[in-house]
Design an enzyme around this catalytic site. Structure first.
Site, PDB file in Angstrom:
ATOM      1  CG  HIS A 131      -2.015   0.941   1.237  1.00  0.00           C
ATOM      2  ND1 HIS A 131      -1.842   2.291   1.464  1.00  0.00           N
ATOM      3  CD2 HIS A 131      -3.347   0.764   1.030  1.00  0.00           C
ATOM      4  CE1 HIS A 131      -3.016   2.905   1.405  1.00  0.00           C
ATOM      5  NE2 HIS A 131      -3.945   1.999   1.142  1.00  0.00           N
TER       6      HIS A 131
ATOM      7  CB  SER B 206      -7.748   0.950  -2.134  1.00  0.00           C
ATOM      8  OG  SER B 206      -6.609   1.541  -1.528  1.00  0.00           O
TER       9      SER B 206
ATOM     10  CD  GLU C 257     -10.163  -3.003   3.206  1.00  0.00           C
ATOM     11  OE1 GLU C 257      -9.321  -3.285   4.081  1.00  0.00           O
ATOM     12  OE2 GLU C 257     -10.098  -1.975   2.502  1.00  0.00           O
TER      13      GLU C 257
ATOM     14  CD  GLU D 109     -11.166   1.221  10.361  1.00  0.00           C
ATOM     15  OE1 GLU D 109     -11.214   1.235   9.113  1.00  0.00           O
ATOM     16  OE2 GLU D 109     -10.186   0.796  10.992  1.00  0.00           O
TER      17      GLU D 109
ATOM     18  CG  ASP E 226      -7.187  -5.171   6.413  1.00  0.00           C
ATOM     19  OD1 ASP E 226      -6.639  -5.616   7.440  1.00  0.00           O
ATOM     20  OD2 ASP E 226      -6.886  -4.067   5.922  1.00  0.00           O
TER      21      ASP E 226
ATOM     22  CG  HIS F  91      -5.367  -4.566   2.706  1.00  0.00           C
ATOM     23  ND1 HIS F  91      -6.245  -3.535   3.004  1.00  0.00           N
ATOM     24  CD2 HIS F  91      -4.803  -4.241   1.515  1.00  0.00           C
ATOM     25  CE1 HIS F  91      -6.218  -2.637   2.030  1.00  0.00           C
ATOM     26  NE2 HIS F  91      -5.352  -3.053   1.119  1.00  0.00           N
TER      27      HIS F  91
ATOM     28  NE  ARG G 244      -5.643  -0.453  10.240  1.00  0.00           N
ATOM     29  CZ  ARG G 244      -6.905  -0.050  10.295  1.00  0.00           C
ATOM     30  NH1 ARG G 244      -7.314   0.709  11.290  1.00  0.00           N
ATOM     31  NH2 ARG G 244      -7.756  -0.393   9.368  1.00  0.00           N
TER      32      ARG G 244
ATOM     33  CD  GLU H 127      -4.235  -1.261   4.719  1.00  0.00           C
ATOM     34  OE1 GLU H 127      -4.831  -0.366   4.111  1.00  0.00           O
ATOM     35  OE2 GLU H 127      -4.811  -2.155   5.375  1.00  0.00           O
TER      36      GLU H 127
END
Length: 282
Positions: free
Chosen positions: A7, A64, A144, A150, A177, A203, A209, A238
């Site tokens: 990414h 994306s 996704e 989120e 992901d 992902h 993360r 990512e």
């Protein structure tokens, strides 16, 4: 959409000329098969320049995005289609293979209630029209699912499958992901099993993360499930290193998740590549 990618947030979240030049050069130096371009502002993209740089480097691309609040598909399906149409046109002009991500809504879109049928109807209608336009351009179009913090719309692999099968567009695919799967699925590999007939992109993201291999993601379960379903799609690392405030807010990223590019690319990337080789995915 095959091979190993990264990414562009590793180096930039602004896909302008400078961001393009830097990200393509860096990805090439690490031997990536493709770049996932964060297409947050399709209006500001110099598609001709991007195509020239990508082709010169023989670098494939996938784009994306998440929708801006003013055009969230659940509330403004016509606005969403207009935005997605522009983004798809830019993807095609750059020579990208697909547009994916939270194309059905915004990163941070929550009403405080479960998704209503009216919201899902609006999303399905907008995605149907966008998928049709994508197909006319020869593009794949992915969705996704992301975690409950989120969005309230699509959180799991099976929900993404339901949406795609409701729409019935053969150029649509599920984009999973590992970060979100770790939160939402009954078992971290369950989303892979549920989405196996539509899964073309994933992902590879650590539990915080940050640097893959330095968190709590059960990577052997992930790669074992991918092997079991015969996955031959795109594997995209990512890790969020360069986050502008408005994106960090939607993702709830409040602290550095890695010391920088070197930690992720020199430790996390080899870790994931070795796992992918171990399971016969690359």
């Amino acid at each position: 959409m095959q091979g190993f990618g990264v990414h562009t947030s590793m180096w930039t979240m602004s896909w302008d000329r400078n961001g393009c030049d830097k990200a393509v050069a860096k990805a090439t130096s690490y031997g990536m098969d493709f770049l996932e371009i964060a297409l947050l502002d399709p209006h500001g993209v110099d598609a001709r320049h991007s195509r020239q740089v990508l082709e010169a480097a023989e670098m494939r691309a996938v784009c994306s995005l998440g929708l801006p609040q003013a055009v969230w598909a659940s509330q403004n399906p016509d606005g969403a289609v207009k935005f997605l149409t522009l983004a798809l046109d830019q993807c095609a002009a750059m020579g990208a293979e697909a547009l994916s991500g939270v194309v059905y809504g915004g990163i941070g879109e929550r009403t405080g209630q479960p998704a209503t049928q009216a919201e899902l109807d609006n999303v399905a209608g907008a995605l149907t029209r966008a998928a049709r336009h994508a197909k006319s351009l020869g593009l794949q179009f992915g969705i996704e699912p992301v975690n409950r913090y989120e969005t309230h719309l699509l959180n799991t692999g099976w929900q993404a499958v339901e949406m795609i099968e409701w729409i019935g567009a053969d150029n649509m695919f599920v984009h999973l992901d590992t970060y979100h799967m770790n939160i939402e699925e009954k078992g971290i590999a369950q989303g892979i099993i549920d989405a196996r007939d539509h899964l073309r992109y994933i992902h590879l993201s650590e539990s915080d993360r940050g640097t893959p291999g330095a968190g709590t993601i059960a990577w052997d379960e992930i790669f074992g499930a991918l092997r079991a379903i015969g996955f031959r799609g795109g594997l995209a690392m990512e890790s969020f290193i360069n986050m502008p405030p408005e994106i960090a807010n939607g993702l709830s990223v409040w602290r550095p998740v890695a010391s920088g590019e070197a930690e992720v690319m020199e430790n996390g990337l080899p870790f994931l590549r070795n796992k992918a080789r171990q399971y016969g995915l690359i």
